[in-house]
Design an enzyme around this catalytic site. Structure first.
Site, PDB file in Angstrom:
ATOM      1  N   ASP A  17       0.807  -1.221   0.000  1.00  0.00           N
ATOM      2  CA  ASP A  17       0.000   0.000   0.000  1.00  0.00           C
ATOM      3  C   ASP A  17       0.839   1.270   0.000  1.00  0.00           C
ATOM      4  OD1 ASP A  17      -2.333  -1.614   0.227  1.00  0.00           O
ATOM      5  OD2 ASP A  17      -1.874  -1.823   2.354  1.00  0.00           O
ATOM      6  N   LYS A  20       2.077   2.173  -5.020  1.00  0.00           N
ATOM      7  CA  LYS A  20       2.730   1.657  -6.224  1.00  0.00           C
ATOM      8  C   LYS A  20       1.869   1.863  -7.465  1.00  0.00           C
ATOM      9  CE  LYS A  20       3.033  -2.482  -4.500  1.00  0.00           C
ATOM     10  NZ  LYS A  20       2.665  -2.283  -3.095  1.00  0.00           N
ATOM     11  N   GLY A  44      -4.137  -4.569  -4.083  1.00  0.00           N
ATOM     12  CA  GLY A  44      -5.223  -3.665  -4.438  1.00  0.00           C
ATOM     13  C   GLY A  44      -4.611  -2.368  -4.882  1.00  0.00           C
ATOM     14  N   HIS A  45      -4.704  -2.064  -6.162  1.00  0.00           N
ATOM     15  CA  HIS A  45      -4.118  -0.832  -6.659  1.00  0.00           C
ATOM     16  C   HIS A  45      -5.207   0.158  -7.005  1.00  0.00           C
ATOM     17  CE1 HIS A  45      -0.146  -2.994  -7.877  1.00  0.00           C
ATOM     18  NE2 HIS A  45      -0.204  -2.691  -6.606  1.00  0.00           N
ATOM     19  N   GLN A 225       2.079  -6.190  -3.015  1.00  0.00           N
ATOM     20  CA  GLN A 225       2.438  -6.134  -1.583  1.00  0.00           C
ATOM     21  C   GLN A 225       3.747  -5.358  -1.382  1.00  0.00           C
ATOM     22  OE1 GLN A 225       1.678  -9.612  -2.849  1.00  0.00           O
ATOM     23  NE2 GLN A 225      -0.361  -8.788  -2.690  1.00  0.00           N
TER      24      GLN A 225
HETATM   25  P1  IMP Z   1      -2.430 -12.708   2.169  1.00  0.00           P
HETATM   26  O1  IMP Z   1      -1.512 -12.130   1.154  1.00  0.00           O
HETATM   27  O2  IMP Z   1      -3.882 -12.484   1.855  1.00  0.00           O
HETATM   28  O3  IMP Z   1      -2.132 -14.128   2.493  1.00  0.00           O
HETATM   29  O4  IMP Z   1      -2.190 -11.890   3.525  1.00  0.00           O
HETATM   30  C1  IMP Z   1      -0.983 -12.015   4.266  1.00  0.00           C
HETATM   31  C2  IMP Z   1      -0.555 -10.674   4.840  1.00  0.00           C
HETATM   32  O5  IMP Z   1      -0.210  -9.812   3.758  1.00  0.00           O
HETATM   33  C3  IMP Z   1      -1.639  -9.940   5.617  1.00  0.00           C
HETATM   34  O6  IMP Z   1      -1.023  -9.189   6.648  1.00  0.00           O
HETATM   35  C4  IMP Z   1      -2.223  -8.993   4.601  1.00  0.00           C
HETATM   36  O7  IMP Z   1      -2.840  -7.872   5.195  1.00  0.00           O
HETATM   37  C5  IMP Z   1      -0.977  -8.610   3.830  1.00  0.00           C
HETATM   38  N1  IMP Z   1      -1.252  -8.171   2.465  1.00  0.00           N
HETATM   39  C6  IMP Z   1      -1.528  -8.940   1.389  1.00  0.00           C
HETATM   40  N2  IMP Z   1      -1.689  -8.183   0.301  1.00  0.00           N
HETATM   41  C7  IMP Z   1      -1.494  -6.910   0.681  1.00  0.00           C
HETATM   42  C8  IMP Z   1      -1.479  -5.660  -0.024  1.00  0.00           C
HETATM   43  O8  IMP Z   1      -1.675  -5.545  -1.236  1.00  0.00           O
HETATM   44  N3  IMP Z   1      -1.233  -4.551   0.731  1.00  0.00           N
HETATM   45  C9  IMP Z   1      -0.978  -4.624   2.051  1.00  0.00           C
HETATM   46  N4  IMP Z   1      -0.959  -5.757   2.742  1.00  0.00           N
HETATM   47  C10 IMP Z   1      -1.218  -6.900   2.057  1.00  0.00           C
HETATM   48 MG    MG Z   2      -2.776  -2.196  -1.872  1.00  0.00          MG
END
Ligand code: IMP
Ligand code: MG
Length: 422
Positions: A17, A20, A44-45, A225
């Site tokens: 977040d 990007k 999520g962009h 991420q």
């Molecule tokens: P997962 O990727 O859904 O398995 O989540 C694992 C961890 O990564 C959690 O703490 C999520 O909140 C974090 N996470 C996954 N995708 C994102 C992202 O795009 N932005 C911020 N945190 C993320």
């Molecule tokens: Mg995001």
């Protein structure tokens, strides 16, 4: 210089977040191909073009600019999300030009069910995942029982693989997690439907990107991420299930690491984290809420409140190291515009009282680390055009500490709100 894009990786330098999407969108204007190399619809962009807001999870952000958008082998794909996004973009008058690697893995309905059930079961020990089935899909990939995009090309193989997987998954779901099993016919017919629609998008991504680079095209690799969520180098177990670091752009697409020219780290001028896990610079007191409100820090995918903290130079220095960042984009500097004094973490104090500039290699040291702050002067005025003196000093301090140049500063949500420093 900044807008020249030969083979450039954009990587999140914090916990995701970082903004990007906006930087990718900007550089995508100058690119021919934009690639996602890891992750799935957990990313999520948000991209704002004029008055239109695009929230994209599965396809590369470059799709909004009509660029050839590639999903590499290192990704996991939820076909429902992917097809939904393609439909949405088409409805808004865009023509999405998308190629998905046949080696990418599919997120199946049981992955979502297991992600949810397992988080529930962990209770207080939960990871705080996005519950999109990411972890269980990568786990099956590593166990070699995953179903890949190329399996949709043959209806018989697809059905067979679903049958084999379900025979095992249903036992897990019922006996371990105490949730409803899936019906083979229902899943198979749903995925056969997706298969028909996915077919035209499946291609040889490694070959395509190699050819593009050989032809002198500009290719952008868009990380999902962030560095501290990397499976190997992040704050395990509070991480995602893929390698988020820049080097994985090569692996996740299928090119050699020597093909990459430039690695741009994206960091917010402060820090946020969604989900559980240690966070040394998390703000105590009402300033946390203030930063969250000013920054609109709520998850794009989940709507969850993001935890907010002051800029952490120890963690950023680590991100520069593990990614090989060659320049930084510092986003959302405008969010700090109303503060008188800005704490910046320059070192950690460890349990034994020593202080370090280097990110602790072991989790218990990191969990116990206390931030040592220096307070920089705020600028107390909106950012527009040239940066005021104090904002420049903030940026210069970060550059000096990290020994990396900051090429771009974000001063607002819109595509146009950026200041190029070099
Ligand atoms: P997962 O990727 O859904 O398995 O989540 C694992 C961890 O990564 C959690 O703490 C999520 O909140 C974090 N996470 C996954 N995708 C994102 C992202 O795009 N932005 C911020 N945190 C993320
Ligand atoms: Mg995001």
């Amino acid at each position: 210089m900044f807008f020249d894009v030969p083979a450039t990786v954009i990587v999140g330098a914090q916990w995701g977040d970082e903004g990007k999407g906006k930087i990718v969108d900007l550089l995508a204007q100058e690119s021919d191909v934009v690639c996602r190399y890891q992750g799935g619809p957990n990313a999520g962009h948000t991209i704002i073009v004029d008055d239109e807001t695009f929230k994209i999870r599965q396809v590369p952000s470059g799709v909004v600019s009509g660029k050839l958008s590639v999903i590499g082998a290192g990704c996991v794909v939820d076909p429902e999300v992917l097809l939904g996004e393609l439909d949405q973009l088409t409805e808004r008058g865009l023509e999405p030009n998308v190629v998905v690697s046949g080696n990418a893995h599919l997120i199946m309905p049981w992955h979502l069910a297991i992600d949810q059930a397992s988080e529930r079961r962990l209770g207080k020990l939960k990871i705080g995942t996005t519950r999109r089935g990411i972890g269980p899909a990568y786990a099956d990939k590593a166990s070699r029982i995953g179903i890949r995009i190329q399996d949709v090309l043959d209806a018989k193989i697809l059905r067979q693989k679903i049958e084999v997987a379900l025979a095992e998954k249903n036992i897990w779901l019922e006996r371990v997690y105490d949730v409803e099993p899936f019906d083979l016919e229902a899943v198979a017919s749903r995925y056969e439907g997706y298969a028909q629609r996915l077919r035209p998008y499946v291609g040889d991504v490694s070959l395509l990107v190699d050819r593009a680079l050989r032809a002198g095209k500009d290719v952008l690799f868009e990380g999902g991420q962030g560095t501290l969520l990397d499976l190997d180098h992040g704050t395990y177990p509070f991480v995602t299930s893929s390698a988020t670091v820049a080097a994985n752009a090569a692996t996740g697409i299928g090119i050699g690491p020597n093909r990459i020219d430039r690695i741009i780290g994206v960091a917010k001028a402060y820090v946020t984290r969604v989900g559980e896990g240690p966070f040394p610079t998390e703000i105590a007191g009402p300033d946390q809420e203030r930063v969250r409100e000013l920054g609109g820090e709520y998850g794009t995918v989940t709507g969850r409140e993001r935890r907010c903290g002051w800029l952490d130079l120890v963690a950023l220095r680590y991100a520069v190291r593990v990614n090989g960042i060659t320049s930084l984009a510092l986003t959302k500097l405008d969010v700090l515009s109303t503060f008188d004094r800005l704490p910046v973490c320059v070192r950690y104090r460890l349990r034994d009282g020593t202080e370090t500039e280097d990110f602790p290699a072991h989790q218990s040291d990191f969990h116990a680390a206390e931030p040592v702050y220096e307070h920089l002067a705020g600028w107390r005025q909106p950012l527009d055009g040239d940066l005021p003196e104090a904002a420049r000093a903030y940026v210069a301090r970060v550059e000096r500490e990290l020994e990396v140049e900051i090429s771009l500063v974000g001063t607002g949500a819109d595509r146009k709100r950026v200041v190029a420093l070099r």
